[in-house]
Design a protein around this motif. Structure first.
Motif, PDB file in Angstrom:
ATOM      1  N   GLN A 143       0.828  -1.193   0.000  1.00  0.00           N
ATOM      2  CA  GLN A 143       0.000   0.000   0.000  1.00  0.00           C
ATOM      3  C   GLN A 143       0.868   1.252   0.000  1.00  0.00           C
ATOM      4  OE1 GLN A 143      -3.326  -0.137   2.492  1.00  0.00           O
ATOM      5  NE2 GLN A 143      -3.530   2.067   2.658  1.00  0.00           N
ATOM      6  N   ASP A 196      -0.524  15.682   6.479  1.00  0.00           N
ATOM      7  CA  ASP A 196      -0.517  17.121   6.712  1.00  0.00           C
ATOM      8  C   ASP A 196       0.756  17.510   7.445  1.00  0.00           C
ATOM      9  OD1 ASP A 196      -2.969  17.484   5.520  1.00  0.00           O
ATOM     10  OD2 ASP A 196      -4.061  17.067   7.361  1.00  0.00           O
ATOM     11  N   VAL A 243      -1.475  10.230  13.021  1.00  0.00           N
ATOM     12  CA  VAL A 243      -1.055  10.716  11.699  1.00  0.00           C
ATOM     13  C   VAL A 243      -2.074  10.592  10.590  1.00  0.00           C
ATOM     14  CG1 VAL A 243       1.440  10.675  11.810  1.00  0.00           C
ATOM     15  CG2 VAL A 243       0.200   8.538  11.470  1.00  0.00           C
ATOM     16  N   TYR A 244      -2.920   9.555  10.629  1.00  0.00           N
ATOM     17  CA  TYR A 244      -3.850   9.398   9.517  1.00  0.00           C
ATOM     18  C   TYR A 244      -5.233   9.951   9.836  1.00  0.00           C
ATOM     19  CZ  TYR A 244       0.040   6.850   7.730  1.00  0.00           C
ATOM     20  OH  TYR A 244       1.307   6.514   7.318  1.00  0.00           O
ATOM     21  N   ASP A 245      -5.301  10.802  10.846  1.00  0.00           N
ATOM     22  CA  ASP A 245      -6.544  11.506  11.117  1.00  0.00           C
ATOM     23  C   ASP A 245      -6.447  12.911  10.568  1.00  0.00           C
ATOM     24  OD1 ASP A 245      -8.474   9.842  12.592  1.00  0.00           O
ATOM     25  OD2 ASP A 245      -6.787   9.545  13.957  1.00  0.00           O
ATOM     26  N   GLY A 246      -7.607  13.451  10.185  1.00  0.00           N
ATOM     27  CA  GLY A 246      -7.654  14.821   9.696  1.00  0.00           C
ATOM     28  C   GLY A 246      -7.546  15.807  10.843  1.00  0.00           C
ATOM     29  N   PRO A 247      -7.493  17.104  10.518  1.00  0.00           N
ATOM     30  CA  PRO A 247      -7.254  18.119  11.550  1.00  0.00           C
ATOM     31  C   PRO A 247      -8.292  18.106  12.678  1.00  0.00           C
ATOM     32  CG  PRO A 247      -7.764  19.129   9.419  1.00  0.00           C
ATOM     33  CD  PRO A 247      -7.570  17.678   9.177  1.00  0.00           C
ATOM     34  N   PRO A 286      -7.980   9.853   2.163  1.00  0.00           N
ATOM     35  CA  PRO A 286      -6.628   9.662   2.694  1.00  0.00           C
ATOM     36  C   PRO A 286      -6.559   9.819   4.215  1.00  0.00           C
ATOM     37  CG  PRO A 286      -6.624  11.299   0.918  1.00  0.00           C
ATOM     38  CD  PRO A 286      -8.052  10.935   1.172  1.00  0.00           C
ATOM     39  N   SER A 287      -7.395  10.645   4.793  1.00  0.00           N
ATOM     40  CA  SER A 287      -7.491  10.683   6.254  1.00  0.00           C
ATOM     41  C   SER A 287      -8.900  11.102   6.645  1.00  0.00           C
ATOM     42  CB  SER A 287      -6.430  11.602   6.869  1.00  0.00           C
ATOM     43  OG  SER A 287      -6.498  12.887   6.326  1.00  0.00           O
ATOM     44  N   ARG A 296      -7.630  15.074  14.844  1.00  0.00           N
ATOM     45  CA  ARG A 296      -6.337  15.357  15.510  1.00  0.00           C
ATOM     46  C   ARG A 296      -6.565  16.288  16.696  1.00  0.00           C
ATOM     47  NH1 ARG A 296      -3.832  15.721  10.235  1.00  0.00           N
ATOM     48  NH2 ARG A 296      -3.731  17.983  10.290  1.00  0.00           N
ATOM     49  N   VAL A 303       0.387   0.316   6.214  1.00  0.00           N
ATOM     50  CA  VAL A 303       1.166   1.370   5.586  1.00  0.00           C
ATOM     51  C   VAL A 303       2.576   1.436   6.167  1.00  0.00           C
ATOM     52  CG1 VAL A 303       1.329   3.837   5.197  1.00  0.00           C
ATOM     53  CG2 VAL A 303      -0.894   2.735   5.150  1.00  0.00           C
ATOM     54  N   PRO A 354      -0.255   7.125   2.577  1.00  0.00           N
ATOM     55  CA  PRO A 354      -1.062   8.298   2.236  1.00  0.00           C
ATOM     56  C   PRO A 354      -0.302   9.592   2.484  1.00  0.00           C
ATOM     57  CG  PRO A 354      -1.842   7.322   4.283  1.00  0.00           C
ATOM     58  CD  PRO A 354      -0.757   6.431   3.766  1.00  0.00           C
ATOM     59  N   GLU A 376      -0.653  20.594  12.637  1.00  0.00           N
ATOM     60  CA  GLU A 376      -1.659  19.873  13.383  1.00  0.00           C
ATOM     61  C   GLU A 376      -3.083  20.328  13.073  1.00  0.00           C
ATOM     62  OE1 GLU A 376      -1.589  19.591  17.853  1.00  0.00           O
ATOM     63  OE2 GLU A 376       0.263  18.580  17.237  1.00  0.00           O
ATOM     64  N   ASP A 377      -3.257  21.635  12.930  1.00  0.00           N
ATOM     65  CA  ASP A 377      -4.619  22.152  12.907  1.00  0.00           C
ATOM     66  C   ASP A 377      -5.098  22.544  11.517  1.00  0.00           C
ATOM     67  OD1 ASP A 377      -2.756  24.065  12.707  1.00  0.00           O
ATOM     68  OD2 ASP A 377      -3.553  25.397  14.254  1.00  0.00           O
ATOM     69  N   PHE A 378      -4.440  22.029  10.502  1.00  0.00           N
ATOM     70  CA  PHE A 378      -4.761  22.463   9.157  1.00  0.00           C
ATOM     71  C   PHE A 378      -4.569  21.293   8.202  1.00  0.00           C
ATOM     72  CE2 PHE A 378      -3.419  24.282   5.105  1.00  0.00           C
ATOM     73  CZ  PHE A 378      -4.496  25.119   4.874  1.00  0.00           C
ATOM     74  N   GLY A 430     -12.224  12.957   7.830  1.00  0.00           N
ATOM     75  CA  GLY A 430     -12.741  14.308   7.773  1.00  0.00           C
ATOM     76  C   GLY A 430     -12.186  15.158   6.658  1.00  0.00           C
ATOM     77  N   ILE A 431     -11.494  14.534   5.718  1.00  0.00           N
ATOM     78  CA  ILE A 431     -10.975  15.243   4.558  1.00  0.00           C
ATOM     79  C   ILE A 431     -11.973  15.042   3.441  1.00  0.00           C
ATOM     80  CG2 ILE A 431      -9.114  15.206   2.839  1.00  0.00           C
ATOM     81  CD1 ILE A 431      -8.093  16.170   5.374  1.00  0.00           C
ATOM     82  N   GLU A 476      -6.676  18.659   2.148  1.00  0.00           N
ATOM     83  CA  GLU A 476      -7.944  19.229   1.701  1.00  0.00           C
ATOM     84  C   GLU A 476      -7.727  20.506   0.881  1.00  0.00           C
ATOM     85  OE1 GLU A 476     -11.123  18.501   4.075  1.00  0.00           O
ATOM     86  OE2 GLU A 476     -12.472  19.910   3.112  1.00  0.00           O
TER      87      GLU A 476
END
Ligand SMILES: Cc1ncc(COP(=O)(O)O)c(C=O)c1O
Lengths: 416, 259
Positions: free
Chosen positions: A24, A30, B57-61, B178-179, B64, B128, A27, A33-35, B181-182, A39
């Motif tokens: 795989q 980011d 790491v694979y969660d969205g903001p 990819p993560s 996170r 991964v 992915p 952390e907050d952005f 909430g994106i 997306e």
């Protein structure tokens, strides 16, 4: 029936390696952390390109308008048996080369610029912006944008801008506005110039400027290499090559190409991977930018400013400032995630060539085949010659990709 | 070990699953308890808990952000109270945990989950970042008496989907993005169709980035067994809006039931 008619050689669909990878693909991540920079891609690159970036689909239909544009810009490109080179080397096997320099803009870059510009135009955006190192990508973007009636802006790595005035010219003729990067057009550029008014620039910086410009002006940014979608579009090189070899009743023992971000190499080799046959696939990089030899396989930034997400790839570090070799297209600090993964798994090998060796190879290729290849492509040629000279490779069928012509890079020979 | 699934399992299980995701400790224990009281089998099938992680790491903001709060808020005894409450109502519990957070603990976390009544574990970084240890990790999870829930996404190669699915009989979690909430464009229906083709007859629940009812309807029409909702709950949790949460559950159950 197999024929070499254009309509039979140009495929109906591009090929996406992702579902066929041995593992795989990691992915994107980011950087803060907050952005979500993932997306944010929604506002930077055309929607359809973004969809193709993360698709599970192995085949992506080439829109009829794009297929027609491909024919207009010189596809299919020729596959030529390099008989003179074989003779010069005394090689007992066969050497073929696929010649991407035969497209109107002189390199493979137009293969992805066209579909990306096409998708952007369908979305109705203000214009197109991108970066360029050597100038090949900027040239392709300039033409593709004009073909679909959109203005284009190109941030060109400062040192190339100064070394290659003709490149700037041709982009201008195609309709682009070109800035030397770092430039005063963007906040990031001004910051860099503040640190060093004579900053030579780098691809990472130029990408940062282009992305910032896209966000500020509702332009769309076109990706020149590295991304899955780009490698998918470039698969046209390998798909055509496969067909052309089939017509000749040939199959490669070795496929050799050069690697900057990995798009011409991936596009050339990936369509052969599902065959699961024994092929030496050799990625040739610049010794001066040894991303596979000395780079690390890790998450790293795509652009110096860190606006784009990080990817897991072989990288020398996003702040790597490469020596000013002529093969500007090979100076990028990293290689495509899919190519990096295949390299790490040992499915693809790598070789390195330094500038003197590349100049020799370019000379040999010019004198034997009559083609002055691009300095980037010179690496593929140098690696192919080296491969052919190894006694264990005698009698094999070698196919190399000559990604572009070097008629605007003749200054590489200025001291001779 | 994973059991073989019956070819009729899809016919038997007609109801589509509603799966909820919460990060333990977010926004605070009181809110989680009040939300938990609103959960029943009438609407919900499984609850997934994220244990606070220092680096999800694979969660969205947004998710996170929940981990950040949770790291300082969470006390195990609080979680255990929630687990008992939900288990008592017949809700199955799953843990969404990063392998990097548990790989060196000598199996302590897995035994803990088993003791607390969890049914299984989802490990989004396993294939991964730790693909070389995937089989041994699956073995350890099964030895602990838990189901290993394979986590796939559109970048998972076909061969890996088949190989990993064959190591377990449990349901599959398919992340659309990819993560979490994106929202990048993807082929909702086709993705569901294709995974059903690769592992026919399996229970496949979709998550990561599910936003609206139309998406849920489309997924279900292409054969999804259910959906997992996480990011969409965060705002309700933050504002402590229990009523909004309850009507959301009712609405989602309606969508899943084809109403
Ligand atoms: C002629 C030519 N070949 C190769 C490259 C390297 O890029 P990639 O590795 O993406 O094919 C470039 C990039 O500018 C180029 O212009």
């Amino acid at each position: 029936m197999i024929t070499s008619q254009a309509e039979d050689v140009i495929p109906d669909s591009w090929y996406n390696i992702v579902p066929d990878l041995p593992e795989q693909l990691a992915p994107p991540r980011d950087n803060t952390e907050d952005f979500s920079s993932i997306e944010l891609l929604n506002r930077i690159i055309p929607k359809e390109v973004l969809r193709q970036e993360f698709t599970f689909k192995k085949f992506q239909k080439i829109p009829e308008e794009v297929a027609e544009a491909y024919r207009q810009i010189g596809r299919p490109t020729p596959l030529v048996r390099a008989r003179n080179l074989e003779k010069f080397l005394g090689y007992k096997g066969k050497i073929f080369f696929k010649y991407e320099g035969a497209t109107v803009t002189g390199s493979h870059k137009i293969n992805t610029a066209i579909p990306q510009a096409y998708y952007a135009a369908q979305e109705g955006v203000n214009g197109i912006v991108t970066e360029t190192g050597a100038g090949q990508w900027g040239t392709a973007t300039a033409l593709a944008s004009s073909l679909y009636g959109m203005p284009s802006k190109v941030f060109m790595v400062g040192i190339s801008y100064r070394q290659k005035p003709l490149r700037k010219k041709i982009m201008g003729i195609y309709g682009a506005q070109v800035f030397a990067s770092p430039s005063s057009e963007t906040k990031f550029g001004r910051e860099m110039l503040g640190k060093d008014p004579d900053h030579p620039g780098s691809l990472g910086i130029a990408i940062s400027e282009a992305v910032e410009y896209a966000l500020e002006n509702d332009y769309r940014y076109l990706l020149g290499s590295v991304m899955n979608s780009v490698l998918t579009h470039q698969s046209i090189i390998g798909l055509e090559t496969k067909k052309q070899l089939e017509v000749l009743g040939e199959y490669p023992d070795a496929l050799i190409g050069c690697v900057g971000g990995g798009s011409n190499f991936g596009g050339f080799t990936y369509p052969f991977i599902p065959d699961s046959r024994e092929i030496d696939m050799i990625a040739s990089t610049a010794s001066e930018v040894p991303k596979f030899g000395k780079g690390e396989f890790k998450y790293d930034l795509l652009d110096t400013a860190g606006i784009l997400p990080s990817m897991k790839m072989y990288s020398l570090g996003a702040d790597f400032v490469p020596p000013p070799i002529y093969a500007g297209g090979l100076r990028y600090h990293a290689a495509a995630p899919s190519l990096s993964l295949l390299m790490q798994k040992g499915k693809i090998k790598h070789d390195e060539a330094d500038e003197p060796a590349v100049k020799d190879a370019l000379r040999v290729f010019s004198k034997t085949q009559g083609i002055v290849a691009a300095p980037e492509s010179g690496h593929a040629i140098a690696s192919a010659i080296k491969y052919a000279k190894e006694s264990s490779n005698s009698g094999k069928t070698i196919v190399l990709n000559v990604s572009g012509h070097g008629l605007l890079d003749l200054s590489i020979f200025k001291d001779d | 070990m994973g059991s073989l699934i019956s070819p009729f399992s899809r016919m038997i299980k007609m109801r589509k699953n509603l799966i909820l995701y919460f990060t333990l400790g977010f926004p605070d224990q009181g809110t989680l308890e009040s939300f938990s009281r609103r959960i029943s089998q009438d609407e919900v099938d499984y609850v997934e808990f994220g244990f606070p992680s220092g680096n999800p790491v694979y969660d969205g903001p947004k998710i996170r952000g929940t981990h950040k709060t949770a790291m300082s808020n969470y006390r195990p005894e609080d979680g255990e109270k929630l687990f008992r409450d939900l288990l008592g109502k017949g809700i199955k519990l799953y843990s969404l945990t990063y392998y990097r957070d548990i790989r060196d603990d000598g199996g302590k976390f897995l035994s803990y989950l088993k003791r607390e009544g969890f049914s299984g574990i989802i490990v989004p970084d396993l294939l991964v970042d730790y693909s070389d240890s995937a089989f041994s990790a699956i073995g350890r999870i099964h030895e602990a008496g838990l189901d290993f829930i394979p986590f796939f996404n559109p970048s998972t190669p076909d061969r890996i989907i088949k190989e990993i699915s064959s190591k377990t009989g449990s349901w599959i979690y398919y992340g659309l993005q990819p993560s979490t909430g994106i929202n990048v464009p993807f082929d909702t229906g086709e993705v569901a169709e294709r995974i059903n083709e690769l592992v026919p007859g399996r229970e496949i629940n979709f998550g990561f980035g599910i936003r609206n009812n139309d998406q849920v309807r489309e997924l279900v029409s292409y054969g999804a067994s259910g959906v997992a909702i996480g990011t969409a709950l965060i705002e309700m949790l933050s504002s402590g809006d229990e009523e909004a949460f309850y009507s959301y559950l009712k609405e989602m159950r309606g969508v899943l039931d084809g109403k």
